[in-house]
Design a protein around this motif. Structure first.
Motif, mmCIF file in Angstrom:
data_model
loop_
_atom_site.group_PDB
_atom_site.id
_atom_site.type_symbol
_atom_site.label_atom_id
_atom_site.label_comp_id
_atom_site.label_asym_id
_atom_site.label_seq_id
_atom_site.Cartn_x
_atom_site.Cartn_y
_atom_site.Cartn_z
ATOM 1 N N TYR A 194 0.848 -1.188 0.000
ATOM 2 C CA TYR A 194 0.000 0.000 0.000
ATOM 3 C C TYR A 194 0.890 1.247 0.000
ATOM 4 O O TYR A 194 1.706 1.446 0.891
ATOM 5 C CB TYR A 194 -0.911 0.035 1.229
ATOM 6 N N GLU A 195 0.749 2.064 -1.034
ATOM 7 C CA GLU A 195 1.500 3.316 -1.144
ATOM 8 C C GLU A 195 3.009 3.094 -0.977
ATOM 9 O O GLU A 195 3.707 3.840 -0.307
ATOM 10 C CB GLU A 195 1.010 4.325 -0.101
ATOM 11 N N GLY A 196 3.494 2.039 -1.626
ATOM 12 C CA GLY A 196 4.924 1.770 -1.554
ATOM 13 C C GLY A 196 5.369 1.080 -0.286
ATOM 14 O O GLY A 196 6.566 0.859 -0.080
ATOM 15 N N ASN A 197 4.433 0.728 0.577
ATOM 16 C CA ASN A 197 4.750 0.051 1.834
ATOM 17 C C ASN A 197 4.272 -1.394 1.783
ATOM 18 O O ASN A 197 3.145 -1.665 1.337
ATOM 19 C CB ASN A 197 4.056 0.751 3.013
ATOM 20 N N ARG A 198 5.107 -2.277 2.243
ATOM 21 C CA ARG A 198 4.701 -3.679 2.301
ATOM 22 C C ARG A 198 4.248 -4.014 3.714
ATOM 23 O O ARG A 198 5.034 -3.936 4.668
ATOM 24 C CB ARG A 198 5.859 -4.599 1.899
ATOM 25 N N THR B 110 10.639 11.343 0.747
ATOM 26 C CA THR B 110 11.520 10.190 0.665
ATOM 27 C C THR B 110 11.219 9.224 1.807
ATOM 28 O O THR B 110 10.617 9.609 2.820
ATOM 29 C CB THR B 110 12.992 10.627 0.751
ATOM 30 N N TRP B 111 11.653 8.011 1.671
ATOM 31 C CA TRP B 111 11.382 7.006 2.691
ATOM 32 C C TRP B 111 12.085 7.344 4.008
ATOM 33 O O TRP B 111 11.633 6.943 5.080
ATOM 34 C CB TRP B 111 11.880 5.643 2.206
ATOM 35 N N ILE C 110 18.373 -6.565 11.884
ATOM 36 C CA ILE C 110 17.743 -5.261 11.635
ATOM 37 C C ILE C 110 16.530 -5.356 10.717
ATOM 38 O O ILE C 110 15.950 -4.331 10.363
ATOM 39 C CB ILE C 110 18.760 -4.266 11.029
ATOM 40 N N GLY C 111 16.135 -6.567 10.343
ATOM 41 C CA GLY C 111 15.039 -6.720 9.389
ATOM 42 C C GLY C 111 13.754 -6.038 9.805
ATOM 43 O O GLY C 111 13.085 -5.387 9.000
ATOM 44 N N GLN C 112 13.383 -6.152 11.074
ATOM 45 C CA GLN C 112 12.121 -5.581 11.553
ATOM 46 C C GLN C 112 12.302 -4.206 12.188
ATOM 47 O O GLN C 112 11.354 -3.653 12.742
ATOM 48 C CB GLN C 112 11.477 -6.535 12.557
ATOM 49 N N LEU C 113 13.498 -3.654 12.105
ATOM 50 C CA LEU C 113 13.739 -2.322 12.681
ATOM 51 C C LEU C 113 13.198 -1.218 11.783
ATOM 52 O O LEU C 113 13.273 -1.307 10.548
ATOM 53 C CB LEU C 113 15.236 -2.092 12.885
ATOM 54 N N ASP C 114 12.667 -0.184 12.399
ATOM 55 C CA ASP C 114 12.298 1.037 11.681
ATOM 56 C C ASP C 114 13.573 1.597 11.040
ATOM 57 O O ASP C 114 14.640 1.602 11.646
ATOM 58 C CB ASP C 114 11.722 2.049 12.678
ATOM 59 N N LEU C 115 13.464 2.039 9.791
ATOM 60 C CA LEU C 115 14.627 2.585 9.096
ATOM 61 C C LEU C 115 15.315 3.685 9.888
ATOM 62 O O LEU C 115 16.532 3.840 9.846
ATOM 63 C CB LEU C 115 14.209 3.125 7.721
ATOM 64 N N ARG C 116 14.530 4.434 10.652
ATOM 65 C CA ARG C 116 15.087 5.552 11.432
ATOM 66 C C ARG C 116 15.886 5.081 12.637
ATOM 67 O O ARG C 116 16.567 5.875 13.283
ATOM 68 C CB ARG C 116 13.948 6.472 11.873
ATOM 69 N N VAL D 77 -0.103 9.564 5.432
ATOM 70 C CA VAL D 77 -0.046 10.142 4.093
ATOM 71 C C VAL D 77 -0.870 11.422 4.026
ATOM 72 O O VAL D 77 -0.485 12.412 3.413
ATOM 73 C CB VAL D 77 -0.538 9.113 3.050
ATOM 74 N N LEU D 78 -2.052 11.411 4.669
ATOM 75 C CA LEU D 78 -2.935 12.580 4.662
ATOM 76 C C LEU D 78 -2.262 13.785 5.298
ATOM 77 O O LEU D 78 -2.404 14.920 4.832
ATOM 78 C CB LEU D 78 -4.239 12.245 5.395
ATOM 79 N N HIS D 79 -1.498 13.600 6.353
ATOM 80 C CA HIS D 79 -0.855 14.700 7.055
ATOM 81 C C HIS D 79 0.576 14.960 6.579
ATOM 82 O O HIS D 79 1.294 15.775 7.158
ATOM 83 C CB HIS D 79 -0.834 14.417 8.566
ATOM 84 N N GLY D 80 0.992 14.280 5.507
ATOM 85 C CA GLY D 80 2.308 14.550 4.946
ATOM 86 C C GLY D 80 3.465 14.076 5.805
ATOM 87 O O GLY D 80 4.525 14.692 5.787
ATOM 88 N N GLU D 81 3.295 13.037 6.551
ATOM 89 C CA GLU D 81 4.371 12.519 7.378
ATOM 90 C C GLU D 81 4.870 11.193 6.806
ATOM 91 O O GLU D 81 4.138 10.478 6.132
ATOM 92 C CB GLU D 81 3.871 12.292 8.809
ATOM 93 N N ARG D 82 6.110 10.901 7.087
ATOM 94 C CA ARG D 82 6.693 9.647 6.597
ATOM 95 C C ARG D 82 6.143 8.467 7.392
ATOM 96 O O ARG D 82 6.209 8.468 8.613
ATOM 97 C CB ARG D 82 8.216 9.667 6.724
ATOM 98 N N PRO D 83 5.657 7.449 6.695
ATOM 99 C CA PRO D 83 5.220 6.248 7.417
ATOM 100 C C PRO D 83 6.432 5.479 7.934
ATOM 101 O O PRO D 83 7.529 5.586 7.387
ATOM 102 C CB PRO D 83 4.482 5.452 6.340
ATOM 103 N N ALA D 84 6.240 4.743 8.984
ATOM 104 C CA ALA D 84 7.322 3.923 9.523
ATOM 105 C C ALA D 84 7.517 2.718 8.616
ATOM 106 O O ALA D 84 6.582 1.968 8.344
ATOM 107 C CB ALA D 84 6.982 3.477 10.938
ATOM 108 N N ARG D 85 8.731 2.531 8.140
ATOM 109 C CA ARG D 85 9.054 1.407 7.271
ATOM 110 C C ARG D 85 10.212 0.623 7.871
ATOM 111 O O ARG D 85 11.125 1.191 8.465
ATOM 112 C CB ARG D 85 9.427 1.884 5.865
ATOM 113 N N THR D 86 10.175 -0.672 7.666
ATOM 114 C CA THR D 86 11.231 -1.520 8.212
ATOM 115 C C THR D 86 12.331 -1.718 7.170
ATOM 116 O O THR D 86 12.137 -1.489 5.960
ATOM 117 C CB THR D 86 10.693 -2.897 8.614
#
Length: 390
Positions: free
Chosen positions: A22-26, A149-150, A94-100, A53-62
């Motif tokens: 969804y929206e580039g997120n798995r 960006t991600w 680090i697979g399940q870690l948030d990119l941040r 996405v509605l508020h223009g914030e980056r979603p948390a991605r692993t």
């Protein structure tokens, strides 16, 4: 039970799992006890993403999501198999870690585990470097529908020092070669002798095929034209020129297998008369248990298959072969490398390789060999034996 909701699936073990983009997120999770539980988890994740996405914030991605996108976008990359292996080793850490949340601290466990497993600093750095590359893509190139960006900023990943931690090449002497060939099983002995007389990588030897063979009547030898899919870097096809020893190895295995040059004999085959092709199988890699047993028996420590290539390079230099010719033999990249070989080039390479087809009585020792001898760890000397094709 079949699929009821897009992205929710029944697993073979009776549990339920979610796998949806969804929206580039798995959105991926396993181990749900019911369809309702899996569907509820998916709905919550989708609501959270839509709000972000509605508020223009980056979603948390692993990191797993980022690694998946990277692999899907680079399926044709020459090094994709190696990078897939590296990413698999990174996933438990680090697979399940948030990119941040990925930085030197969270990568410390990965580094420690790899070092404890005996991996060299250079090998560990390959994983760290790939992690850094993917995070840079997340921060600079990959964007979602909102234009963000991600990752806002890519962290600085510290590499391990290489000075003092790199394994020194270990070319072997003629005596060590004889002892090694005797210790190896016949199929590996043939492959090792072929490598010592062609200088090719073990991947090429394992995949060498009869359909690549070209006969050169003027020289009475074979040349194998290796397609670029089996050449490191995949820039262009290369040729393997057989000297007299390599040619004798080729002739000794001709007819064993319809497709592959080097195969091993299966000892237990049912209905051999009905399926003779099943008696032989291609060899996946030379550095297997048999290789490791043989090098130990021969007293050659941690001798690598790649050290046979170093041996070829050393012997060619010893015989005064020009560096340009050595580069052609070892397939080292050069700007002057032509796309097509001529018969004259084949003659030049064949002449060079004939110079190392037998023991010339020269020193044929590297500084590493001298160091081993002075430390009393060299192979015990014995009377020379006749060269064998295994």
């Amino acid at each position: 039970m079949g699929r009821k909701t897009s992205g929710v699936y029944a697993a073979n073990d009776g549990s339920w799992q979610v796998d949806k983009w969804y929206e580039g997120n798995r959105l991926r999770q396993r181990g749900f006890q019911s369809h309702e539980e899996a569907e509820g988890w998916l709905i919550k994740q989708l609501e959270a993403l839509r709000a972000i996405v509605l508020h223009g914030e980056r979603p948390a991605r692993t990191f797993e999501q980022a690694a998946t996108r990277y692999l899907l976008a680079n399926e044709d990359k020459p090094s994709i198999e190696t990078e897939t292996y590296l990413l698999k080793s990174l996933m438990p850490h680090i697979g399940q870690l948030d990119l941040r949340k990925i930085h030197d601290g969270t990568l410390a466990g990965y580094v420690a585990t790899r070092l404890e497993a005996g991996r060299m600093h250079k090998t560990v750095n390959l994983g760290l470097g790939l992690t850094r590359h993917i995070l840079n893509l997340c921060a600079k190139s990959w964007r979602d529908d909102s234009g963000l960006t991600w990752l806002e900023h890519a962290p600085s990943i510290t590499m391990l020092p290489l000075i003092g931690h790199q394994r020194e090449p270990q070319p072997i002497t003629w005596m060590e070669q004889r002892i090694l060939l005797e210790a190896l099983p016949p199929h590996l002995s043939r492959m090792a002798l072929f490598t010592l007389n062609t200088g090719v990588r073990d991947d090429v030897v394992c995949n060498l095929q009869w359909s690549w063979e070209l006969r050169i009547p003027e020289l009475g030898i074979s040349v194998f034209e290796v397609p670029r899919s089996h050449v490191k870097g995949r820039r262009q096809s290369r040729i393997v020129v057989c000297n007299s020893v390599a040619q004798s190895v080729i002739e000794s295995v001709r007819g064993m297998h319809e497709e592959y040059v080097f195969v091993w004999r299966r000892e237990r085959v049912r209905n051999l008369d009905e399926a003779p092709a099943m008696a032989y199988r291609p060899i996946q890699m030379m550095n297997n248990t048999a290789w490791q047993t043989a090098r130990k028996k021969a007293g050659l420590g941690d001798l690598h298959v790649h050290d046979l290539r170093h041996t070829v390079g050393m012997r060619l230099r010893e015989m005064g072969v020009p560096e340009s010719t050595i580069a052609d033999v070892l397939w080292h990249s050069k700007q002057s490398m032509t796309q097509h070989y001529s018969v004259a080039q084949v003659v030049e390479l064949h002449t060079a390789m004939e110079k190392i087809s037998e023991d010339t009585g020269r020193w044929n020792k590297s500084l590493a060999t001298l160091r081993r001898e002075q430390r009393g760890t060299s192979v015990p000397q014995k009377s020379p034996t006749q060269r064998t094709t295994g």
